[in-house]
Design a protein around this motif. Structure first.
Motif, mmCIF file in Angstrom:
data_model
loop_
_atom_site.group_PDB
_atom_site.id
_atom_site.type_symbol
_atom_site.label_atom_id
_atom_site.label_comp_id
_atom_site.label_asym_id
_atom_site.label_seq_id
_atom_site.Cartn_x
_atom_site.Cartn_y
_atom_site.Cartn_z
ATOM 1 N N PRO A 186 0.844 -1.198 0.000
ATOM 2 C CA PRO A 186 0.000 0.000 0.000
ATOM 3 C C PRO A 186 0.878 1.247 0.000
ATOM 4 O O PRO A 186 2.005 1.217 0.512
ATOM 5 C CB PRO A 186 -0.742 -0.117 1.337
ATOM 6 C CG PRO A 186 0.240 -0.811 2.228
ATOM 7 C CD PRO A 186 0.987 -1.788 1.355
ATOM 8 N N ASP A 187 0.373 2.321 -0.572
ATOM 9 C CA ASP A 187 1.112 3.589 -0.496
ATOM 10 C C ASP A 187 1.317 3.982 0.960
ATOM 11 O O ASP A 187 0.485 3.679 1.820
ATOM 12 C CB ASP A 187 0.316 4.709 -1.178
ATOM 13 C CG ASP A 187 0.544 4.734 -2.682
ATOM 14 O OD1 ASP A 187 1.429 4.010 -3.168
ATOM 15 O OD2 ASP A 187 -0.170 5.494 -3.358
ATOM 16 N N PHE A 189 5.459 1.141 -10.266
ATOM 17 C CA PHE A 189 5.138 0.464 -8.993
ATOM 18 C C PHE A 189 5.177 1.511 -7.883
ATOM 19 O O PHE A 189 5.736 2.601 -8.076
ATOM 20 C CB PHE A 189 6.100 -0.710 -8.717
ATOM 21 C CG PHE A 189 7.574 -0.412 -8.893
ATOM 22 C CD1 PHE A 189 8.290 0.281 -7.937
ATOM 23 C CD2 PHE A 189 8.254 -0.837 -10.037
ATOM 24 C CE1 PHE A 189 9.647 0.549 -8.090
ATOM 25 C CE2 PHE A 189 9.619 -0.575 -10.203
ATOM 26 C CZ PHE A 189 10.310 0.109 -9.231
ATOM 27 N N PRO A 190 4.562 1.183 -6.723
ATOM 28 C CA PRO A 190 4.517 2.199 -5.659
ATOM 29 C C PRO A 190 5.864 2.396 -4.963
ATOM 30 O O PRO A 190 6.707 1.488 -4.979
ATOM 31 C CB PRO A 190 3.483 1.626 -4.677
ATOM 32 C CG PRO A 190 3.488 0.163 -4.914
ATOM 33 C CD PRO A 190 3.824 -0.049 -6.363
ATOM 34 N N GLY A 223 -1.448 6.589 2.171
ATOM 35 C CA GLY A 223 -2.303 6.635 0.981
ATOM 36 C C GLY A 223 -3.754 6.297 1.287
ATOM 37 O O GLY A 223 -4.209 6.332 2.429
ATOM 38 N N ARG A 224 -4.475 5.945 0.208
ATOM 39 C CA ARG A 224 -5.916 5.730 0.306
ATOM 40 C C ARG A 224 -6.267 4.609 1.290
ATOM 41 O O ARG A 224 -7.229 4.709 2.045
ATOM 42 C CB ARG A 224 -6.451 5.392 -1.089
ATOM 43 C CG ARG A 224 -7.930 5.658 -1.229
ATOM 44 C CD ARG A 224 -8.422 5.335 -2.628
ATOM 45 N NE ARG A 224 -7.396 5.605 -3.635
ATOM 46 C CZ ARG A 224 -7.369 5.049 -4.845
ATOM 47 N NH1 ARG A 224 -8.289 4.215 -5.199
ATOM 48 N NH2 ARG A 224 -6.404 5.342 -5.707
ATOM 49 N N GLU A 225 -5.478 3.515 1.277
ATOM 50 C CA GLU A 225 -5.835 2.388 2.166
ATOM 51 C C GLU A 225 -5.705 2.768 3.636
ATOM 52 O O GLU A 225 -6.471 2.310 4.472
ATOM 53 C CB GLU A 225 -4.971 1.176 1.828
ATOM 54 C CG GLU A 225 -5.326 0.636 0.469
ATOM 55 C CD GLU A 225 -4.461 -0.520 0.085
ATOM 56 O OE1 GLU A 225 -3.510 -0.281 -0.677
ATOM 57 O OE2 GLU A 225 -4.720 -1.631 0.545
ATOM 58 N N GLN A 226 -4.715 3.587 3.915
ATOM 59 C CA GLN A 226 -4.583 4.050 5.299
ATOM 60 C C GLN A 226 -5.791 4.918 5.678
ATOM 61 O O GLN A 226 -6.361 4.759 6.761
ATOM 62 C CB GLN A 226 -3.285 4.853 5.451
ATOM 63 C CG GLN A 226 -2.975 5.187 6.879
ATOM 64 C CD GLN A 226 -2.137 6.433 6.972
ATOM 65 O OE1 GLN A 226 -2.637 7.540 7.104
ATOM 66 N NE2 GLN A 226 -0.832 6.246 6.855
ATOM 67 N N SER A 238 1.298 -3.265 8.405
ATOM 68 C CA SER A 238 1.519 -1.998 7.717
ATOM 69 C C SER A 238 0.971 -0.831 8.544
ATOM 70 O O SER A 238 1.596 0.233 8.644
ATOM 71 C CB SER A 238 0.852 -2.045 6.336
ATOM 72 O OG SER A 238 1.090 -0.852 5.651
ATOM 73 N N GLN A 239 -0.180 -1.051 9.154
ATOM 74 C CA GLN A 239 -0.779 -0.014 10.010
ATOM 75 C C GLN A 239 0.188 0.367 11.136
ATOM 76 O O GLN A 239 0.438 1.546 11.401
ATOM 77 C CB GLN A 239 -2.106 -0.549 10.588
ATOM 78 C CG GLN A 239 -2.764 0.337 11.623
ATOM 79 C CD GLN A 239 -3.271 1.657 11.033
ATOM 80 O OE1 GLN A 239 -3.763 1.672 9.916
ATOM 81 N NE2 GLN A 239 -3.132 2.734 11.781
#
Ligand SMILES: NC(=O)N[C@H]1NC(=O)NC1=O
Length: 176
Positions: A68-69, A117-118, A72-75, A84-85
């Motif tokens: 995830p970025d 890619f990110p 980014g949006r998912e966060q 990741s969080q």
């Protein structure tokens, strides 16, 4: 968790525990399980990294695209993996000002447009001030070099996740 415990895991348990050592790539843990027994953390991570290194470029880029970025949006949506969080919030990336978030969004988009890619960085080894600086610096790198750098970051993230899972009790097995 000690290495005896790791080596005694059946396939399902192993993938449950180690499936996100490489972000959203449980296939890698599934492949690594076949390489048992593992002697210590270093030996275990060697198998994860060897799998990544042996992939063709398309597969290596695929691994990067599973990330995830940063900020980014998912966060924003609360859909990050637990790991990741934790990493992003530890680096202060979950408490950015609107302005900082927009700056990162813009840089992330430029990076993705250039490399396909990110932008991937081990957030736990960085902080909210360093992330945009490093992103701007890497935007100017050559694609082949940048792929290597990004995969190096994937390995740093994986190493830290393995340390979390195995803790201090990952001392060497006396098997060889
Ligand atoms: N884009 C990106 O680097 N994401 C990763 N970095 C990190 O430390 N955790 C992630 O999910």
């Amino acid at each position: 968790m000690n290495m005896e415990k790791v080596n005694s895991m059946d396939f399902g348990e192993f993938v449950d525990v180690f499936g996100n050592v490489i972000e959203r790539c449980p296939l890698i843990a599934a492949a690594v399980w076949s390489q048992r027994p593992f002697f210590d953390l270093e030996d275990l991570e060697k198998h994860f990294f060897a799998f990544i290194d042996a992939l063709p470029q398309s597969g290596q880029e695929g691994i990067l695209r599973c990330h995830p970025d940063l900020a980014g949006r998912e966060q924003q949506r609360g859909t990050l993996t637990a790991e990741s969080q934790r990493e992003q919030s530890g680096a202060g990336l979950t408490s950015l000002s609107a302005e900082e978030r927009q700056q990162l969004e813009k840089l992330n988009a430029q990076y993705r447009a250039r490399f396909g890619f990110p932008f991937v960085l081990a957030a736990r080894l960085s902080d909210r001030a360093a992330v945009p600086r490093e992103l701007e610096r890497r935007l100017h790198c050559q694609p082949a070099q940048e792929l290597r750098t990004a995969l190096g970051e994937v390995k740093k993230i994986g190493h830290l996740r393995l340390v979390d899972l195995l803790g201090a009790d990952s001392s060497r097995l006396k098997l060889r």
